[in-house]
Design a protein around this motif. Structure first.
Motif, PDB file in Angstrom:
ATOM      1  N   SER A  51       6.767  -8.185   1.159  1.00  0.00           N
ATOM      2  CA  SER A  51       6.166  -8.914   0.037  1.00  0.00           C
ATOM      3  C   SER A  51       5.663 -10.251   0.581  1.00  0.00           C
ATOM      4  O   SER A  51       5.703 -10.492   1.774  1.00  0.00           O
ATOM      5  N   GLY A  52       5.234 -11.100  -0.308  1.00  0.00           N
ATOM      6  CA  GLY A  52       4.887 -12.462   0.110  1.00  0.00           C
ATOM      7  C   GLY A  52       3.456 -12.855  -0.180  1.00  0.00           C
ATOM      8  O   GLY A  52       3.114 -14.040  -0.125  1.00  0.00           O
ATOM      9  N   ALA A  53       2.582 -11.859  -0.477  1.00  0.00           N
ATOM     10  CA  ALA A  53       1.161 -12.181  -0.650  1.00  0.00           C
ATOM     11  C   ALA A  53       0.954 -13.211  -1.769  1.00  0.00           C
ATOM     12  O   ALA A  53       0.228 -14.197  -1.583  1.00  0.00           O
ATOM     13  N   ASN A 135       2.375  -3.224   1.921  1.00  0.00           N
ATOM     14  CA  ASN A 135       2.547  -3.999   0.688  1.00  0.00           C
ATOM     15  C   ASN A 135       1.814  -3.244  -0.400  1.00  0.00           C
ATOM     16  O   ASN A 135       1.011  -2.340  -0.125  1.00  0.00           O
ATOM     17  N   GLU A 136       2.104  -3.620  -1.636  1.00  0.00           N
ATOM     18  CA  GLU A 136       1.317  -3.051  -2.721  1.00  0.00           C
ATOM     19  C   GLU A 136      -0.091  -3.632  -2.651  1.00  0.00           C
ATOM     20  O   GLU A 136      -0.271  -4.808  -2.279  1.00  0.00           O
ATOM     21  N   ASN A 137      -1.091  -2.819  -2.983  1.00  0.00           N
ATOM     22  CA  ASN A 137      -2.480  -3.314  -2.977  1.00  0.00           C
ATOM     23  C   ASN A 137      -2.709  -4.114  -4.264  1.00  0.00           C
ATOM     24  O   ASN A 137      -3.395  -3.670  -5.176  1.00  0.00           O
ATOM     25  N   ASP A 138      -2.106  -5.300  -4.280  1.00  0.00           N
ATOM     26  CA  ASP A 138      -2.086  -6.111  -5.506  1.00  0.00           C
ATOM     27  C   ASP A 138      -3.477  -6.438  -6.028  1.00  0.00           C
ATOM     28  O   ASP A 138      -3.671  -6.628  -7.225  1.00  0.00           O
ATOM     29  N   THR A 139      -4.441  -6.512  -5.127  1.00  0.00           N
ATOM     30  CA  THR A 139      -5.773  -6.967  -5.528  1.00  0.00           C
ATOM     31  C   THR A 139      -6.511  -5.953  -6.386  1.00  0.00           C
ATOM     32  O   THR A 139      -7.351  -6.320  -7.197  1.00  0.00           O
ATOM     33  N   GLY A 148       5.098  -2.220  -9.182  1.00  0.00           N
ATOM     34  CA  GLY A 148       5.829  -3.278  -9.879  1.00  0.00           C
ATOM     35  C   GLY A 148       6.630  -4.136  -8.927  1.00  0.00           C
ATOM     36  O   GLY A 148       6.588  -5.340  -8.992  1.00  0.00           O
ATOM     37  N   ASP A 149       7.371  -3.514  -8.040  1.00  0.00           N
ATOM     38  CA  ASP A 149       8.145  -4.298  -7.081  1.00  0.00           C
ATOM     39  C   ASP A 149       8.203  -3.520  -5.775  1.00  0.00           C
ATOM     40  O   ASP A 149       8.070  -2.298  -5.763  1.00  0.00           O
ATOM     41  N   ASN A 150       8.412  -4.248  -4.709  1.00  0.00           N
ATOM     42  CA  ASN A 150       8.389  -3.597  -3.397  1.00  0.00           C
ATOM     43  C   ASN A 150       9.678  -2.848  -3.075  1.00  0.00           C
ATOM     44  O   ASN A 150       9.726  -2.097  -2.097  1.00  0.00           O
TER      45      ASN A 150
HETATM   46  N1  GLU Z   1       3.404  -7.330  -3.740  1.00  0.00           N
HETATM   47  C1  GLU Z   1       3.947  -8.619  -4.122  1.00  0.00           C
HETATM   48  C2  GLU Z   1       3.566  -9.691  -3.104  1.00  0.00           C
HETATM   49  O1  GLU Z   1       3.231  -9.397  -1.980  1.00  0.00           O
HETATM   50  C3  GLU Z   1       5.442  -8.627  -4.204  1.00  0.00           C
HETATM   51  C4  GLU Z   1       6.115  -7.608  -5.053  1.00  0.00           C
HETATM   52  C5  GLU Z   1       7.639  -7.851  -5.071  1.00  0.00           C
HETATM   53  O2  GLU Z   1       8.042  -9.032  -5.191  1.00  0.00           O
HETATM   54  O3  GLU Z   1       8.423  -6.931  -4.913  1.00  0.00           O
HETATM   55  O4  GLU Z   1       3.639 -10.868  -3.422  1.00  0.00           O
END
Ligand code: GLU
Length: 260
Positions: A51-53, A135-139, A148-150
């Motif tokens: 996570s962290g993006a 990571n999730e492709n949040d964009t 929802g969560d990693n």
């Molecule tokens: N994909 C989100 C991010 O990189 C985090 C999701 C999560 O906190 O689990 O910030």
């Protein structure tokens, strides 16, 4: 146990930015990178879910609050994801370890053709000796197609690639029967062998007066449930001690371990 193991390691924003400030916790990150490279040198196949993006994007844009609208969150994640990968590439490159960025949405694992394709890509990357960083492709992910969560994402990735291990790195060394900071009688939970016990812990973690006083334990237990059902041994342990991953593989009772 085969000497070559496939493992997924998940690290959250608060572990890699020292409390979610968006400032990189460099010593933790460096120790994590060193540990994952050691595992690769031992022949293991390693996937990192990071996570962290959003946190890092907020810091880059000097935003003091987490974004509230979806569009803002997606924009901030687009800023932060590149910086996240840049720091990983710098650290892994110092140890000559190639990495890859893999961004997934729920539909990638829900549709069969995309699921199979994702599986093949992971297998190919692992055969090449690369550490995929997921990571999730949040964009682009829309609300109803988000993991929802990693924690959930890492469990699904572990199941997709047929990993033997899932490590959920967090800010406590293991689970306790109560919050150890306020309850000196709290007992450490070393291992959980039955799904029914995970279900019972979820009731405590999700209820009022959460057992650990830290957010996110419920999603970790849900991830443990998904992963163990898919045959993946799951470990919840301290993100500031990434060497615990090597110790767990060597059979030491670090963290809380969930048997498949
Ligand atoms: N994909 C989100 C991010 O990189 C985090 C999701 C999560 O906190 O689990 O910030």
């Amino acid at each position: 146990m085969s000497p070559v193991q496939t493992l997924v390691v998940k690290i959250g924003t608060s572990s890699l930015t020292g409390g979610g400030t968006g400032q990189f916790a460099l010593s933790t990150l460096a120790a994590l990178v060193e540990t994952l490279c050691t595992l690769r040198q031992q022949g293991h196949q390693v996937v990192l879910v990071s996570s962290g993006a959003v946190g890092i994007g907020c810091r880059r844009l000097q935003l003091n609050d987490r974004p509230k609208t979806l569009a803002m969150k997606q924009a901030v994640a687009a800023v932060g994801q590149g910086r996240l990968m840049r720091i990983y590439d710098d650290l892994f490159s110092a140890l000559n370890q190639p990495i890859a960025q893999v961004l997934l949405t729920r539909s990638d694992l829900a549709q069969r053709s995309r699921y199979v394709n994702s599986y093949r890509t992971f297998r190919q990357l692992l055969q090449l000796g690369v550490i995929p960083i997921v990571n999730e492709n949040d964009t682009v992910a829309v609300e109803e197609l988000k993991f929802g969560d990693n924690d959930t994402l890492s469990a699904l990735v572990a199941s997709l690639i047929g990993a033997q291990w899932l490590f959920l790195l967090t800010d406590v060394d293991r689970l306790y029967s109560a919050d150890p900071r306020s309850n000196p009688g709290a007992k450490p939970i070393i291992s959980i062998d039955r799904q029914a016990d995970i279900q019972a812990l979820k009731a405590v973690a999700g209820g009022q007066g959460s057992a650990w006083g830290t957010g996110g334990m419920l999603t970790k237990l849900e991830a443990a449930q998904i992963a163990t059902t898919a045959g993946v041994r799951t470990v919840i342990t301290d993100g500031r001690q990434p060497q615990n991953v090597v110790k767990a593989l060597a059979g030491e009772a670090v963290g809380t371990q969930f048997a498949p």
